[in-house]
Write a protein that holds these residues in place. Structure first.
Motif, PDB file in Angstrom:
ATOM      1  N   UNK A 116       0.765  -1.105  -0.045  1.00 39.03           N
ATOM      2  CA  UNK A 116      -0.036  -0.023  -0.170  1.00 39.03           C
ATOM      3  C   UNK A 116       0.855   1.233   0.107  1.00 39.03           C
ATOM      4  N   UNK A 117       1.872   1.383   0.942  1.00 42.43           N
ATOM      5  CA  UNK A 117       2.815   2.287   1.005  1.00 42.43           C
ATOM      6  C   UNK A 117       3.405   2.506  -0.377  1.00 42.43           C
ATOM      7  N   UNK A 118       4.090   1.554  -1.063  1.00 45.60           N
ATOM      8  CA  UNK A 118       4.749   2.051  -2.406  1.00 45.60           C
ATOM      9  C   UNK A 118       3.611   2.281  -3.446  1.00 45.60           C
ATOM     10  N   UNK A 119       2.524   1.783  -3.202  1.00 53.61           N
ATOM     11  CA  UNK A 119       1.469   1.975  -4.480  1.00 53.61           C
ATOM     12  C   UNK A 119       1.162   3.711  -4.289  1.00 53.61           C
ATOM     13  N   UNK A 120       1.223   4.368  -3.111  1.00 50.62           N
ATOM     14  CA  UNK A 120       0.955   5.843  -3.015  1.00 50.62           C
ATOM     15  C   UNK A 120       1.882   6.716  -2.795  1.00 50.62           C
ATOM     16  N   UNK A 121       3.250   6.109  -2.745  1.00 47.57           N
ATOM     17  CA  UNK A 121       4.223   7.038  -2.453  1.00 47.57           C
ATOM     18  C   UNK A 121       4.550   8.336  -3.362  1.00 47.57           C
ATOM     19  N   UNK A 122       4.083   8.158  -4.399  1.00 45.93           N
ATOM     20  CA  UNK A 122       4.274   9.183  -5.327  1.00 45.93           C
ATOM     21  C   UNK A 122       2.966  10.074  -5.713  1.00 45.93           C
TER      22      UNK A 122
END
Length: 674
Positions: free
Chosen positions: A450-456
């Motif tokens: 979840x964190x990597x999907x939304x980091x940008x």
């Protein structure tokens, strides 16, 4: 009867003594040196190894090939047997004195790391032939402890799903220990190979000396010349070096026999013989006196070790005495020897009792370990606590000391069994715990996704609450396998940091004017701190008020930087405090500055709090004034110029002045509302 019938050997025969008249015989100084030598004796608890050697007691007469035996045989003495056997062992190794310098340590109480270090130290600091006993003890203790560790690792391997046939384990400590032990074996083998050759050659040399002494009996020359040759052969014998222990008593008996025959051959020269007898008698008395002193020594091992040296001197260095003294001095020496023997036996009896107490302590420890093994913990913290308790009990077990030899192996087996049972319970718990940890690992990997999907993402309003939510969820998830813990945390942290850094960077760009204002305020604060005031209070007040106005004109700073306003107004107050003017006026100027700061704040509660504080302070001052005025009633009959009365009036006046100041402050606050 032979001249040496009273000196007994390890084989039950009495010793045949040699004589000596040269200065190389033991003098009183040499006796003291012998005493010094035995100060490096065995430590307490060590036991002299009794080496049984069947000495050949039959010696051949040069003239008739008929077996000669002493006319009288004394009964076999256990202690003399032990001394003779030990001295025979010593005779095989000239470095024996150094062997006893090796410090005895409690290897049972050492860890594998400590045992390995001790092995290395022994190899580095001692001769290889002096450390065999210590190396074997260290090896036994190390192997026992490593075997215990190996059992633990094997059980863990199998419980983790491994196949027993594939199990293999070692560690750096084991590798280092094996390296040291290999070095020891190679070095000791070289030493014994060289020594075997030397012992054989020395024995051949000694046998030749005996033959040369026998040959003196058939020499037809001046008696003085023959006697000189005899003394030279004795000196060669003394310096001939060590020989095999199993030949020691035979060689010495044969040597003494032919030395005695030479003295019989020398009987015509009574002066030389009597001089030797007297010298030997005096030296043997000194040996007896020292033995009697040792009988009073409380250190039984030290006294026994020195007694060995005294017997060796008696046998190897001194010849016969006059017949009238032989039985008397041997009986006296034997009595002192028996006293030392009895004390030594008592010492070992006490040691046996100590070992029994150690056994009781170790059985208590085993029972405690068994109880901990039966207590099934249901949490990680509970098991960690029990693991620490087990470690403490293991240390206590190893430090409890030696137990009786007959139960040593069984006690060690019970200890290992109890520890193994505990480890099985521990491993079973953590096996189940690992299953939970793998479940937790999956949950945390989902949060990482979840964190990597939304980091940008640029949708800060939507994503920021989501990122904070998954951060809180991460904290609530339990432990994961140790090997994954750092790796997944770094992944999760990197993704979250990437997002929030991006968000802060964009927000900072939007609020750049606030950061510029902060930089200006930092510069102005630094200027204020270095500002030098004049001697004119009015001019200084104007300067400080201008600084306040300049500060306000700069405007707002970022929310997380607003602490700088507090630093500024504190610096302003410090400058006001240095002005030379009426304190009440100065107080009001400072208060007005504070109110302006409060007015600039968006939080109206700050002004309300200030008003409530002032009202409370006014009430307190009024109460203090009333109390002081009531106190004056107690001085109604006292003159007004009394120091106590004057002091009360002064306090009332100061309080009223302070009250006026606080009322003025309240009025200023109320004015701020309008």
């Amino acid at each position: 009867m032979s001249e040496n019938d009273n000196l007994q050997h390890a084989d039950g025969k009495k010793e045949v003594e040699s004589t000596e008249t040269t200065p190389t015989q033991p003098t009183e100084i040499e006796m003291n040196a012998a005493e010094a030598e035995v100060n490096n004796d065995l430590d307490e608890g060590s036991v002299i190894e009794i080496v049984e050697t069947e000495a050949e007691s039959i010696v051949k007469s040069e003239d008739d090939d008929v077996e000669e035996t002493p006319e009288t045989e004394a009964p076999k003495d256990d202690l003399v047997d032990e001394i003779e056997a030990s001295n025979a062992e010593d005779a095989e190794d000239e470095s024996n004195a150094e062997r006893h310098e090796v410090e005895e340590k409690d290897y049972h109480a050492m860890t594998m790391v400590e045992l390995t270090a001790e092995m290395g130290r022994l190899l580095k600091t001692h001769k290889i032939q002096t450390i065999s006993k210590h190396v074997n003890e260290i090896k036994g203790e190390f192997n026992a402890k490593f075997s215990e560790l190996l059992d633990e690792k094997k059980e863990e391997f199998i419980e983790d799903g491994g196949n027993e046939i594939d199990f293999y384990y070692t560690n750096d400590t084991k590798k280092q220990f094996n390296s040291y032990y290999k070095e020891y074996k190679q070095t000791i083998n070289v030493y014994y190979k060289e020594r075997e050759q030397n012992l054989k050659q020395n024995l051949d040399n000694r046998l030749q000396i005996i033959e040369d002494i026998k040959g003196l009996l058939s020499v037809e020359e001046n008696m003085g010349t023959t006697y000189k040759t005899f003394k030279e052969l004795q000196e060669k014998w003394r310096n001939a070096g060590p020989i095999p222990r199993d030949k020691y008593n035979t060689a010495w008996n044969t040597y003494h026999h032919h030395v005695e025959r030479f003295y019989d051959f020398l009987h015509l020269n009574n002066d030389l013989r009597d001089m030797d007898f007297k010298h030997n008698y005096d030296q043997k008395l000194k040996i007896i006196e020292r033995a009697e002193e040792l009988a009073e020594d409380e250190n039984t091992n030290r006294s026994f070790r020195e007694l060995q040296v005294l017997h060796k001197l008696w046998k190897e260095e001194l010849g016969p005495v006059g017949k009238e003294h032989r039985e008397i001095i041997w009986e006296r020496f034997s009595n002192a020897t028996k006293l030392i023997h009895d004390k030594r036996q008592a010492y070992y009896a006490d040691m046996d009792k100590a070992h029994e107490k150690n056994l009781e302590r170790k059985e208590e420890i085993i029972a405690q370990i068994t109880a901990l093994a039966e207590d099934k913990g249901n949490s990680h913290s509970a098991w960690q606590k029990k693991i620490k308790e087990i470690e403490a009990l293991r240390d206590a077990f190893f430090k409890a000391g030696k137990v009786p030899l007959k139960v040593n192996e069984s006690t060690w087996a019970k200890f290992k069994s109890a520890v193994r049972t505990f480890n099985r319970g521990k491993n079973s718990f953590y096996k189940d715990l690992k299953k939970d940890q793998y479940d937790n690992l999956k949950k945390k990997k989902d949060l990482i996704q979840i964190a990597e999907d939304n980091k940008d993402s640029d949708d800060f309003a939507t994503v920021t609450p989501l990122m904070k939510k998954i951060q809180n969820e991460w904290k609530t998830i339990g432990h994961v396998p140790r090997r994954d813990s750092d790796k997944i945390w770094k992944q999760f942290k990197a993704a979250c940091n990437h997002y929030f850094d991006k968000m802060h960077t964009e927000r900072k760009a939007q609020d750049q004017h606030l950061y510029d204002a902060f930089d200006k305020k930092v510069k102005l604060l630094d200027e204020l701190k270095t500002l030098e005031l004049t001697e004119d209070p009015k001019a200084d007040i104007t300067i400080l008020q201008d600084k306040i106005a300049e500060w306000k004109a700069i405007g707002y700073v970022p929310q997380n930087k607003r602490y700088i306003d507090g630093k500024f107004y504190k610096a302003i107050d410090d400058k006001f405090d240095k002005l030379k003017m009426d304190k009440s006026k100065l107080e009001m100027i400072k208060f007005e500055s504070k109110l302006e700061n409060l007015a600039d704040s968006d939080d109206t509660r700050l002004l309300d709090n200030e008003q409530n504080f002032i009202r409370k302070r006014i009430t307190e001052i009024k109460s203090e004034i009333n109390q002081l005025e009531n106190n004056l009633q107690f001085f109604s009959n006292v003159k007004s110029d009394n120091p106590l009365v004057k002091d009360v009036h002064k306090n009332i006046a100061n309080h009223k002045k302070e009250l006026d100041t606080w009322k003025a402050k309240l009025s200023k606050v109320r004015g701020m509302y309008s």
